[in-house]
Design an enzyme around this catalytic site. Structure first.
Site, short mmCIF file in Angstrom:
data_model
loop_
_atom_site.label_atom_id
_atom_site.label_comp_id
_atom_site.label_asym_id
_atom_site.label_seq_id
_atom_site.Cartn_x
_atom_site.Cartn_y
_atom_site.Cartn_z
N PRO A 14 0.75 9.44 -2.84
CG PRO A 14 1.75 11.51 -3.27
CD PRO A 14 0.62 10.63 -3.70
CB CYS A 15 1.99 6.35 1.62
SG CYS A 15 3.78 6.09 1.70
CD GLN A 16 5.80 10.14 1.17
OE1 GLN A 16 4.72 10.32 0.61
NE2 GLN A 16 6.83 9.59 0.56
CG PHE A 73 -2.57 8.47 4.15
CD1 PHE A 73 -3.69 9.17 4.57
CD2 PHE A 73 -2.31 8.40 2.80
CE1 PHE A 73 -4.54 9.77 3.65
CE2 PHE A 73 -3.15 8.98 1.87
CZ PHE A 73 -4.26 9.68 2.30
CB SER A 74 3.48 7.04 6.77
OG SER A 74 4.40 6.25 7.49
#
Length: 387
Positions: free
Chosen positions: A53-55, A57-58
């Site tokens: 899941p990238c949320q 880091f975004s």
């Protein structure tokens, strides 16, 4: 419940201890023996790839300091644990560009150090999807890893012109590293534009909800021919219906490149309910200085430009508000977003409109994924020929 596993990883004996919750143990106990018997064992997996899941880091996530975002960031360790257990020959990790610099680069360096400590060869870099034939800018961080004795895949060569800066990673000591050269000064092919991607799609009106419609024209670019293949009908050319006020605003935005909220006339409009409201939302001119002039809100796409950053919920007052079709008074459709990412027209999405946008938003654009896959195939073929 404490468990101990002895695991031979790349010729070295590792001993792992972990603590599982009561709930996890109960769920594991409910898995039938046949399912367990079909699961691969360590050493039987050739390739593991994915994007944790990238949320968290975004930079687009306004809540990346929340507890749940922090939990998502830690899931990268769970992903690496699959490498520890299965010992794949090849491994590919993908995430947003900010993954490299998040937490002062500590998470990124921990990932690399973990793979190196396990004996893997590692290559890392940032790639720009638009340089591989996509109609939108999309920068992704990648980490390749291969077991000893296997060839490490090279990065694919960028093929399309993109006037962006060279994507570098600053390593400890101040050394800069770029996975591939910038194509700002030339490449074999020109950029894919909005016109190339969606120029031949049939018109649809606000409120249209037909899941399947007929094409009304032939492809006019090689990109359109490629993604249409032999499809006779178009799926998911749908979008979330705008309310009356936003539809009026959209109709007042000029159909020209760069048009946005600042092109709206400063006047009031009367709605069908009898209410009279400002055409320009109050917050836009009054606090614009604090928000980069709200650039792009209620904006139209430029046919000869590219799509903005992909979002899971295109809306004119969203964080990326440039979401109006260049030639029609509506928000861009699910299929238009899919075309911007390089999906084939035959690809089917599931769920409601927002679910479909999320599926499109979260992927590595297929043309970039294809380029990476070809590089993996090259090393596999070379290994086979050398045997």
């Amino acid at each position: 419940m404490t468990n101990t596993v002895n695991l031979f990883l790349l010729g070295t004996l590792y001993i792992f201890d972990w603590v599982s919750t009561k709930e996890a143990a109960e769920l594991a106990g409910k898995i039938d023996p046949e399912t367990i018997g079909n699961l691969p064992m360590p050493g039987e997996v050739d390739f593991i790839n994915g994007g944790p899941p990238c949320q968290g880091f975004s930079g687009m996530n306004r809540f990346n300091n929340s507890t749940w975002s922090k939990v998502q960031c830690e899931m990268i360790l769970a992903f690496l644990s699959f490498v520890v257990y299965f010992c794949p020959r090849y491994f590919l990790l993908e995430n947003v560009r900010n993954f490299v610099s998040f937490n002062k680069g500590q998470t990124f360096r921990l990932s690399l150090a973990s793979l190196l400590d396990m004996g893997y060869q590692v290559r890392f870099g940032i790639l720009e999807a638009r340089a591989f034939g996509v109609a939108r800018s999309r920068k992704r961080a990648f980490v390749w890893a291969t077991a000893p004795g296997e060839l490490l895949p090279e990065w694919p060569e960028p093929m399309h012109v993109f006037a962006g800066l060279e994507l570098k990673i600053v390593a400890p000591g101040g050394i800069s590293y770029a996975a591939v050269p910038s194509t700002a000064y030339g490449a074999p092919f020109r950029s894919i534009t909005v016109r190339d991607a969606i120029g031949e799609l049939p018109p649809v009106e606000n409120g249209s909800s037909k899941l399947t419609i007929e094409y009304v024209s032939y492809p006019v670019s090689w990109f359109q021919k490629y993604i249409r293949e032999n499809m006779m009908a178009l799926n998911d050319h749908i979008f979330k219906e705008m309310n009356e006020l936003n539809l009026i605003r959209c109709q007042r935005i000029p159909r020209c490149p760069g048009a946005e909220w600042r092109d709206l006339p400063d006047e009031k409009v009367k709605l069908s309910s009898g209410q009279t409201v400002d055409l320009i939302p109050w917050c836009l001119p009054n606090i614009a200085r604090r928000h980069n002039q709200w650039k792009g809100l209620f904006g139209r796409l430029d046919l000869d430009g590219n799509f903005p950053i992909s979002v899971t919920d295109p809306q004119p007052m969203g964080k990326v508000g440039m979401c109006f079709n260049p030639e029609q008074d509506r928000i861009i459709t699910v299929r238009e977003c899919a075309c911007s990412q390089g999906f084939m027209d035959s690809y089917a999405f599931c769920g409601n409109i927002q679910n479909k946008h999320r599926q499109i938003r979260n992927v590595v654009p297929p043309p970039l994924a294809y380029a990476l896959g070809r590089k993996l195939k090259e090393v596999i073929d070379m290994n086979q020929h050398s045997c």
